[in-house]
Design an enzyme around this catalytic site. Structure first.
Site, PDB file in Angstrom:
ATOM      1  N   ALA A  18      -9.618   5.394   3.138  1.00  0.00           N
ATOM      2  CA  ALA A  18      -9.536   6.767   3.975  1.00  0.00           C
ATOM      3  C   ALA A  18     -10.622   7.484   3.821  1.00  0.00           C
ATOM      4  O   ALA A  18     -11.367   7.825   2.842  1.00  0.00           O
ATOM      5  CB  ALA A  18      -8.227   7.757   3.431  1.00  0.00           C
ATOM      6  N   GLY A  19     -11.040   7.966   5.037  1.00  0.00           N
ATOM      7  CA  GLY A  19     -12.065   8.889   5.145  1.00  0.00           C
ATOM      8  C   GLY A  19     -13.498   8.241   5.528  1.00  0.00           C
ATOM      9  O   GLY A  19     -14.549   8.939   6.056  1.00  0.00           O
TER      10      GLY A  19
ATOM     11  N   ASN B 149     -10.084   1.801   8.819  1.00  0.00           N
ATOM     12  CA  ASN B 149      -9.391   1.513   9.997  1.00  0.00           C
ATOM     13  C   ASN B 149      -9.957   2.168  11.208  1.00  0.00           C
ATOM     14  O   ASN B 149     -10.675   1.642  12.046  1.00  0.00           O
ATOM     15  CB  ASN B 149      -7.731   1.704   9.931  1.00  0.00           C
ATOM     16  CG  ASN B 149      -7.386   0.966  11.113  1.00  0.00           C
ATOM     17  OD1 ASN B 149      -5.852   0.821  11.002  1.00  0.00           O
ATOM     18  ND2 ASN B 149      -7.858   0.627  12.249  1.00  0.00           N
ATOM     19  N   SER B 150      -9.946   3.478  11.031  1.00  0.00           N
ATOM     20  CA  SER B 150     -10.214   4.327  12.241  1.00  0.00           C
ATOM     21  C   SER B 150     -11.759   4.132  12.622  1.00  0.00           C
ATOM     22  O   SER B 150     -12.353   3.924  13.874  1.00  0.00           O
ATOM     23  CB  SER B 150     -10.071   5.718  12.145  1.00  0.00           C
ATOM     24  OG  SER B 150      -8.644   6.217  11.890  1.00  0.00           O
TER      25      SER B 150
ATOM     26  N   LYS C  91       0.880  -1.133   0.020  1.00  0.00           N
ATOM     27  CA  LYS C  91       0.004   0.053   0.099  1.00  0.00           C
ATOM     28  C   LYS C  91       1.023   1.395  -0.237  1.00  0.00           C
ATOM     29  O   LYS C  91       1.728   1.595   0.736  1.00  0.00           O
ATOM     30  CB  LYS C  91      -1.016   0.173   1.170  1.00  0.00           C
ATOM     31  CG  LYS C  91      -1.910   1.218   1.222  1.00  0.00           C
ATOM     32  CD  LYS C  91      -2.568   1.283   2.490  1.00  0.00           C
ATOM     33  CE  LYS C  91      -3.208   2.691   2.660  1.00  0.00           C
ATOM     34  NZ  LYS C  91      -4.052   2.943   3.996  1.00  0.00           N
TER      35      LYS C  91
ATOM     36  N   GLY D 228      -8.334   9.168   8.699  1.00  0.00           N
ATOM     37  CA  GLY D 228      -8.868   9.417   9.969  1.00  0.00           C
ATOM     38  C   GLY D 228      -9.948  10.324  10.340  1.00  0.00           C
ATOM     39  O   GLY D 228     -10.113  10.701  11.443  1.00  0.00           O
TER      40      GLY D 228
END
Lengths: 67, 271
Positions: free
Chosen positions: B195-196, B217-218, B107, B168
């Site tokens: 992301a996001g 993830n977050s 990645k 994040g």
């Protein structure tokens, strides 16, 4: 003796050590890490022939959590 | 809900030379504990987990404990180059990751701005070109800029991972039009929104746009209950894909009754 930076900390090592000997001298016991010298990757196959020099910047990286 | 009820037309898909069922890629960071991470990843049924490399002190074994847990999960690992700010750093990290994790997947993240962690398009393309030549399967983290996407494809990327919004931030898909355009321009490329993503409905939206998968993830790790949130995202990803495959209706400018008007009671025609 030579001075090198290992993961951002200054360490003293004997002159003429190769990467395998450096790892032993630094007391890295666990496996599963990779080594870069001066931002250049050193594969395991080249540990014996790669000599550490005074002023080298060494990074020893291991797996961590990531996103 | 039984998993066998959740059938999509294309139960299996291919990315980076692997055939997978899950279209969700999950991160391994920020969980309250390693056990919680492990359970959340299991519940997500994700088949790709992202990992990273960081400096390890002599005698330190925490990294190996983490890696042992991930290995036990027996799923594909996608190492990242998080924290790199130049092509050179990213290439070196990728080479180190290939040795440590035993995979040619990477990645590719080259950050160009510390405030919003926006990828540096110039360094990302430069690194991607070299890594592709070195035999890596590059999963480039990029913005939703079409021209950058084109450049990444030009240098050999078969996968693109445009952001929904900054890493994040949990802001969801801030520019759906750009994401749609990338999908339209690259129908055969594997596209992952990375992301996001902040909530399950963001995952549904991304999948409804025809994206092949999502990476997050977050949103899971920082939820009050990461394990159940992982499950929520699993179903959201499936729901979005089902919705895309089923074909969404066209939006209309005016109302149109769904109940038949013929035979409407209490209606009298006087003439």
């Amino acid at each position: 003796m030579i001075k090198v930076s290992v993961n951002g900390k200054i360490k003293e090592l004997q002159k003429g050590l190769n990467v395998s000997q450096m790892i032993e001298a630094l007391n890295y016991k666990t496996k599963g890490f990779a080594v870069a010298i001066n931002t250049t990757f050193v594969p395991i196959a080249k540990y014996e022939e790669t000599i550490i020099h005074d002023g080298d910047t060494i990074d020893i990286l291991a797996p961590v959590q990531g996103g | 809900m039984k998993n066998e009820e959740l059938r999509v037309k294309s139960d299996e898909w291919e990315i980076g030379g692997k055939t997978l069922k899950s279209r969700m890629l999950i991160g391994s960071a920020l969980y309250p504990s390693p056990a919680n991470m492990e359970e959340a990843i299991k519940e997500s049924e994700a088949q790709i987990v992202t990992v990273a490399l960081r400096r390890q002190s002599a005698g330190e074994s925490s990294g190996n404990n983490f890696w042992d847990i991930i290995k036990e999960l027996n799923i594909n690992v996608l190492p990242n180059t998080a924290g790199c700010h130049s092509a050179k750093e990213a290439i070196t990290t990728a080479q180190m990751a290939r040795e440590v994790f035993g995979t040619n997947w990477i990645k590719l993240e080259v950050i160009g701005d510390q405030y919003n962690l926006q990828p540096d398009p110039f360094e990302t393309v430069k690194a991607a070109e070299i890594l592709v030549k070195e035999g890596f399967e590059v999963f480039p983290y990029t913005t939703d800029d079409l021209v950058v996407a084109k450049r990444l494809v030009d240098v050999g990327c078969k996968i693109l991972m445009p952001w929904g919004s900054p890493i994040g931030s949990g802001q969801g898909l801030i520019n759906k039009n750009n994401l749609k355009t990338i999908r339209k321009q690259f129908p055969d490329l594997k596209l992952i929104v990375d992301a996001g993503i902040g909530k399950p409905s963001d995952a549904v939206e991304a999948m409804q746009l025809g994206y092949d998968g999502i990476l997050l993830n977050s949103a899971i790790a920082l939820a009050q209950d990461p394990v159940n949130m992982a499950k929520a995202f699993k179903y959201a990803t499936i729901a979005g894909r089902l919705g895309y495959e089923a074909g969404l209706m066209q939006k209309r400018e005016f109302a149109s009754p769904s109940t038949p008007t013929v035979g409407t009671p209490f209606w009298h025609q006087f003439s």
